[in-house]
Scaffold this motif. Structure first.
Motif, PDB file in Angstrom:
ATOM      1  N   ARG A  39      37.608 -61.019 -60.000  1.00 27.31           N
ATOM      2  CA  ARG A  39      36.698 -60.344 -59.065  1.00 27.31           C
ATOM      3  C   ARG A  39      36.247 -61.281 -57.946  1.00 27.31           C
ATOM      4  O   ARG A  39      36.140 -60.876 -56.788  1.00 27.31           O
ATOM      5  CB  ARG A  39      35.489 -59.791 -59.827  1.00 27.31           C
ATOM      6  CG  ARG A  39      35.815 -58.528 -60.626  1.00 27.31           C
ATOM      7  CD  ARG A  39      34.642 -58.090 -61.493  1.00 27.31           C
ATOM      8  NE  ARG A  39      33.411 -57.903 -60.739  1.00 27.31           N
ATOM      9  CZ  ARG A  39      33.113 -56.823 -60.030  1.00 27.31           C
ATOM     10  NH1 ARG A  39      33.980 -55.812 -59.953  1.00 27.31           N
ATOM     11  NH2 ARG A  39      31.959 -56.731 -59.397  1.00 27.31           N
ATOM     12  N   VAL A  40      35.968 -62.547 -58.296  1.00 32.16           N
ATOM     13  CA  VAL A  40      35.570 -63.512 -57.261  1.00 32.16           C
ATOM     14  C   VAL A  40      36.705 -63.726 -56.270  1.00 32.16           C
ATOM     15  O   VAL A  40      36.491 -63.798 -55.050  1.00 32.16           O
ATOM     16  CB  VAL A  40      35.147 -64.840 -57.912  1.00 32.16           C
ATOM     17  CG1 VAL A  40      34.991 -65.928 -56.845  1.00 32.16           C
ATOM     18  CG2 VAL A  40      33.834 -64.668 -58.682  1.00 32.16           C
ATOM     19  N   ALA A  41      37.940 -63.819 -56.775  1.00 33.53           N
ATOM     20  CA  ALA A  41      39.095 -63.976 -55.893  1.00 33.53           C
ATOM     21  C   ALA A  41      39.242 -62.767 -54.974  1.00 33.53           C
ATOM     22  O   ALA A  41      39.542 -62.909 -53.776  1.00 33.53           O
ATOM     23  CB  ALA A  41      40.364 -64.163 -56.723  1.00 33.53           C
ATOM     24  N   THR A  42      39.027 -61.587 -55.511  1.00 36.07           N
ATOM     25  CA  THR A  42      39.086 -60.358 -54.708  1.00 36.07           C
ATOM     26  C   THR A  42      38.024 -60.372 -53.620  1.00 36.07           C
ATOM     27  O   THR A  42      38.287 -60.036 -52.456  1.00 36.07           O
ATOM     28  CB  THR A  42      38.894 -59.128 -55.611  1.00 36.07           C
ATOM     29  OG1 THR A  42      39.957 -59.070 -56.565  1.00 36.07           O
ATOM     30  CG2 THR A  42      38.889 -57.844 -54.798  1.00 36.07           C
ATOM     31  N   LEU A  43      36.813 -60.800 -53.986  1.00 37.97           N
ATOM     32  CA  LEU A  43      35.720 -60.854 -53.018  1.00 37.97           C
ATOM     33  C   LEU A  43      36.025 -61.857 -51.907  1.00 37.97           C
ATOM     34  O   LEU A  43      35.769 -61.591 -50.716  1.00 37.97           O
ATOM     35  CB  LEU A  43      34.417 -61.232 -53.728  1.00 37.97           C
ATOM     36  CG  LEU A  43      33.167 -61.341 -52.849  1.00 37.97           C
ATOM     37  CD1 LEU A  43      32.891 -60.041 -52.117  1.00 37.97           C
ATOM     38  CD2 LEU A  43      31.959 -61.748 -53.698  1.00 37.97           C
ATOM     39  N   GLU A  44      36.586 -62.988 -52.265  1.00 36.90           N
ATOM     40  CA  GLU A  44      36.908 -64.005 -51.248  1.00 36.90           C
ATOM     41  C   GLU A  44      37.936 -63.479 -50.253  1.00 36.90           C
ATOM     42  O   GLU A  44      37.869 -63.775 -49.048  1.00 36.90           O
ATOM     43  CB  GLU A  44      37.424 -65.268 -51.937  1.00 36.90           C
ATOM     44  CG  GLU A  44      36.333 -66.029 -52.681  1.00 36.90           C
ATOM     45  CD  GLU A  44      36.880 -67.212 -53.461  1.00 36.90           C
ATOM     46  OE1 GLU A  44      38.127 -67.318 -53.583  1.00 36.90           O
ATOM     47  OE2 GLU A  44      36.065 -68.033 -53.946  1.00 36.90           O
ATOM     48  N   VAL A  45      38.897 -62.687 -50.727  1.00 34.55           N
ATOM     49  CA  VAL A  45      39.887 -62.101 -49.819  1.00 34.55           C
ATOM     50  C   VAL A  45      39.212 -61.122 -48.868  1.00 34.55           C
ATOM     51  O   VAL A  45      39.475 -61.134 -47.653  1.00 34.55           O
ATOM     52  CB  VAL A  45      41.002 -61.398 -50.618  1.00 34.55           C
ATOM     53  CG1 VAL A  45      41.879 -60.565 -49.683  1.00 34.55           C
ATOM     54  CG2 VAL A  45      41.841 -62.422 -51.361  1.00 34.55           C
ATOM     55  N   HIS A  46      38.329 -60.282 -49.393  1.00 35.69           N
ATOM     56  CA  HIS A  46      37.622 -59.322 -48.532  1.00 35.69           C
ATOM     57  C   HIS A  46      36.772 -60.046 -47.481  1.00 35.69           C
ATOM     58  O   HIS A  46      36.638 -59.577 -46.345  1.00 35.69           O
ATOM     59  CB  HIS A  46      36.743 -58.398 -49.371  1.00 35.69           C
ATOM     60  CG  HIS A  46      37.500 -57.300 -50.055  1.00 35.69           C
ATOM     61  ND1 HIS A  46      38.008 -56.198 -49.383  1.00 35.69           N
ATOM     62  CD2 HIS A  46      37.863 -57.135 -51.358  1.00 35.69           C
ATOM     63  CE1 HIS A  46      38.633 -55.399 -50.242  1.00 35.69           C
ATOM     64  NE2 HIS A  46      38.564 -55.952 -51.438  1.00 35.69           N
ATOM     65  N   ARG A  47      36.243 -61.200 -47.842  1.00 38.20           N
ATOM     66  CA  ARG A  47      35.384 -61.929 -46.905  1.00 38.20           C
ATOM     67  C   ARG A  47      36.184 -62.645 -45.816  1.00 38.20           C
ATOM     68  O   ARG A  47      35.589 -63.148 -44.866  1.00 38.20           O
ATOM     69  CB  ARG A  47      34.511 -62.914 -47.677  1.00 38.20           C
ATOM     70  CG  ARG A  47      33.360 -62.212 -48.406  1.00 38.20           C
ATOM     71  CD  ARG A  47      32.470 -63.154 -49.165  1.00 38.20           C
ATOM     72  NE  ARG A  47      31.308 -62.452 -49.704  1.00 38.20           N
ATOM     73  CZ  ARG A  47      30.444 -62.973 -50.566  1.00 38.20           C
ATOM     74  NH1 ARG A  47      30.613 -64.222 -50.987  1.00 38.20           N
ATOM     75  NH2 ARG A  47      29.427 -62.257 -51.004  1.00 38.20           N
ATOM     76  N   LEU A  48      37.493 -62.677 -45.954  1.00 41.57           N
ATOM     77  CA  LEU A  48      38.308 -63.181 -44.853  1.00 41.57           C
ATOM     78  C   LEU A  48      38.207 -62.257 -43.648  1.00 41.57           C
ATOM     79  O   LEU A  48      38.367 -62.685 -42.492  1.00 41.57           O
ATOM     80  CB  LEU A  48      39.776 -63.290 -45.289  1.00 41.57           C
ATOM     81  CG  LEU A  48      40.103 -64.343 -46.368  1.00 41.57           C
ATOM     82  CD1 LEU A  48      41.564 -64.215 -46.787  1.00 41.57           C
ATOM     83  CD2 LEU A  48      39.803 -65.742 -45.843  1.00 41.57           C
ATOM     84  N   TYR A  49      37.933 -60.988 -43.912  1.00 38.40           N
ATOM     85  CA  TYR A  49      37.868 -59.984 -42.845  1.00 38.40           C
ATOM     86  C   TYR A  49      36.450 -59.473 -42.606  1.00 38.40           C
ATOM     87  O   TYR A  49      36.182 -58.887 -41.569  1.00 38.40           O
ATOM     88  CB  TYR A  49      38.775 -58.794 -43.204  1.00 38.40           C
ATOM     89  CG  TYR A  49      40.206 -59.222 -43.463  1.00 38.40           C
ATOM     90  CD1 TYR A  49      41.097 -59.428 -42.408  1.00 38.40           C
ATOM     91  CD2 TYR A  49      40.650 -59.467 -44.755  1.00 38.40           C
ATOM     92  CE1 TYR A  49      42.390 -59.848 -42.646  1.00 38.40           C
ATOM     93  CE2 TYR A  49      41.948 -59.891 -45.000  1.00 38.40           C
ATOM     94  CZ  TYR A  49      42.817 -60.074 -43.940  1.00 38.40           C
ATOM     95  OH  TYR A  49      44.105 -60.498 -44.177  1.00 38.40           O
ATOM     96  N   ASP A  50      35.573 -59.695 -43.576  1.00 38.25           N
ATOM     97  CA  ASP A  50      34.178 -59.278 -43.430  1.00 38.25           C
ATOM     98  C   ASP A  50      33.313 -60.298 -44.172  1.00 38.25           C
ATOM     99  O   ASP A  50      33.263 -60.305 -45.397  1.00 38.25           O
ATOM    100  CB  ASP A  50      33.967 -57.875 -44.009  1.00 38.25           C
ATOM    101  CG  ASP A  50      32.528 -57.394 -43.881  1.00 38.25           C
ATOM    102  OD1 ASP A  50      31.683 -58.164 -43.374  1.00 38.25           O
ATOM    103  OD2 ASP A  50      32.252 -56.245 -44.315  1.00 38.25           O
ATOM    104  N   HIS A  51      32.633 -61.163 -43.403  1.00 38.80           N
ATOM    105  CA  HIS A  51      31.875 -62.258 -44.015  1.00 38.80           C
ATOM    106  C   HIS A  51      30.728 -61.772 -44.893  1.00 38.80           C
ATOM    107  O   HIS A  51      30.224 -62.527 -45.728  1.00 38.80           O
ATOM    108  CB  HIS A  51      31.330 -63.193 -42.926  1.00 38.80           C
ATOM    109  CG  HIS A  51      32.407 -63.878 -42.140  1.00 38.80           C
ATOM    110  ND1 HIS A  51      33.362 -64.678 -42.729  1.00 38.80           N
ATOM    111  CD2 HIS A  51      32.689 -63.879 -40.809  1.00 38.80           C
ATOM    112  CE1 HIS A  51      34.188 -65.156 -41.806  1.00 38.80           C
ATOM    113  NE2 HIS A  51      33.800 -64.681 -40.625  1.00 38.80           N
ATOM    114  N   GLU A  52      30.284 -60.532 -44.717  1.00 42.19           N
ATOM    115  CA  GLU A  52      29.160 -60.012 -45.498  1.00 42.19           C
ATOM    116  C   GLU A  52      29.626 -59.094 -46.625  1.00 42.19           C
ATOM    117  O   GLU A  52      28.814 -58.402 -47.246  1.00 42.19           O
ATOM    118  CB  GLU A  52      28.193 -59.266 -44.578  1.00 42.19           C
ATOM    119  CG  GLU A  52      27.564 -60.164 -43.513  1.00 42.19           C
ATOM    120  CD  GLU A  52      26.565 -59.421 -42.643  1.00 42.19           C
ATOM    121  OE1 GLU A  52      26.417 -58.188 -42.849  1.00 42.19           O
ATOM    122  OE2 GLU A  52      25.934 -60.059 -41.794  1.00 42.19           O
TER     123      GLU A  52
END
Length: 299
Positions: A39-52
């Protein structure tokens, strides 16, 4: 970058992140640690495109057992389990927490539940914790209690919370099911606990009571006189003042005293309490021993 292209790139990053987590192996790692990493890895990928970007908070509740039909939930079982579970979370958080069912899936019966956003005066106070922090604290405390019950550890410091969870353990025992709780946090971390027959049996044993007896003095004015030989003595004039129902084993003793409503009395009484293994008082009774102040109407 078009939406479709962005989705493709995002998906590629997600697959790569999942492969990296898988490559790290699962030896000596708990299920919670592995799922947290994913889940943390998934979140980090999403934050590449949306920092929040954040993930959704979700409480996953899995019921398994003879009455837990795959992908369905009996209304009686749901009523007996879900409201007490929500009350337990609120008790752990020291604030009202509302849980909402957002999905139901197979795997025995799996409920997907999310804490509902709730803004009240206490949440809006300047020094109040954010709502999500309150919800996280409540669920974390609840999971800690469940794990302690399963391990048969001391839970005396969580006695007030255990009183709410008792309704859940009783319902699990009644319907012959066990409950697995998994808390998926918005930061990707995962925490889980299971409440099986062992934990439910331990909770039941903790409710075994023992008598605690002492003599005390009760002073106040009489507000009730009952034919069954009970005198209610209120220790003060405030509506919140403590009141004592003093039982006379021999009602004739009470008759000879010729007491009346409003009389001030001082009794010596035997206080008997039923106290369980975590020092919760289940019942309190007061039995008359003697009267300590002279009363003009005494024979």
């Amino acid at each position: 970058m078009s939406t479709t292209w962005r989705q493709r790139v995002l998906q590629q990053h997600l697959v790569g992140a999942q492969e990296e987590v898988a490559a790290a192996g699962t030896d000596n790692r708990s299920r919670d640690e592995i799922e947290s990493d994913l889940r943390v890895a998934t979140l980090e990928v999403h934050r590449l495109y949306d920092h929040e970007a954040t993930l959704d908070n979700e409480l996953r509740i899995r019921f398994s057992g003879t009455d837990a039909v795959q992908g369905s939930l009996d209304f009686d079982m749901g009523a007996a389990l879900l409201k007490p579970l929500q009350d337990s979370v609120s008790a752990a958080a020291n604030q009202s927490v509302t849980l909402k069912l957002v999905g139901l899936s197979k795997g025995s019966t799996v409920l997907h539940v999310r804490p509902a956003p709730k803004h009240t005066a206490e949440h809006d106070a300047a020094d109040a914790l954010p709502v999500h922090a309150v919800q996280d604290y409540g669920l974390t405390e609840l999971l800690g209690l469940v794990r302690a019950l399963e391990d048969e550890r001391d839970v005396g410091h969580l006695a007030s919370l255990l009183s709410h969870l008792d309704h859940v353990t009783d319902a699990l025992d009644k319907f012959g099911v066990q409950m697995d709780l998994t808390w998926l946090r918005s930061d990707g971390q995962v925490r889980s606990a299971a409440l099986t027959r062992r934990g439910c049996d331990y909770a039941a044993r903790l409710r075994t009571v023992r008598p605690a007896v002492e003599e005390i003095t009760v002073s106040g004015h009489i507000t009730e006189l009952k034919q069954a030989g009970v005198v209610k003595v209120k220790a003060g004039t405030s509506p919140r003042a403590q009141a004592f129902d003093v039982k006379f084993e021999d009602p004739s003793v009470l008759v000879r005293m010729r007491l009346a409503l409003g009389d001030n009395v001082t009794f010596r009484v035997k206080k008997t309490q039923a106290v369980d293994s975590v020092n919760r008082t289940k019942s309190t009774n007061y039995h008359f021993v003697s009267i300590l102040e002279e009363h003009p109407k005494l024979l």
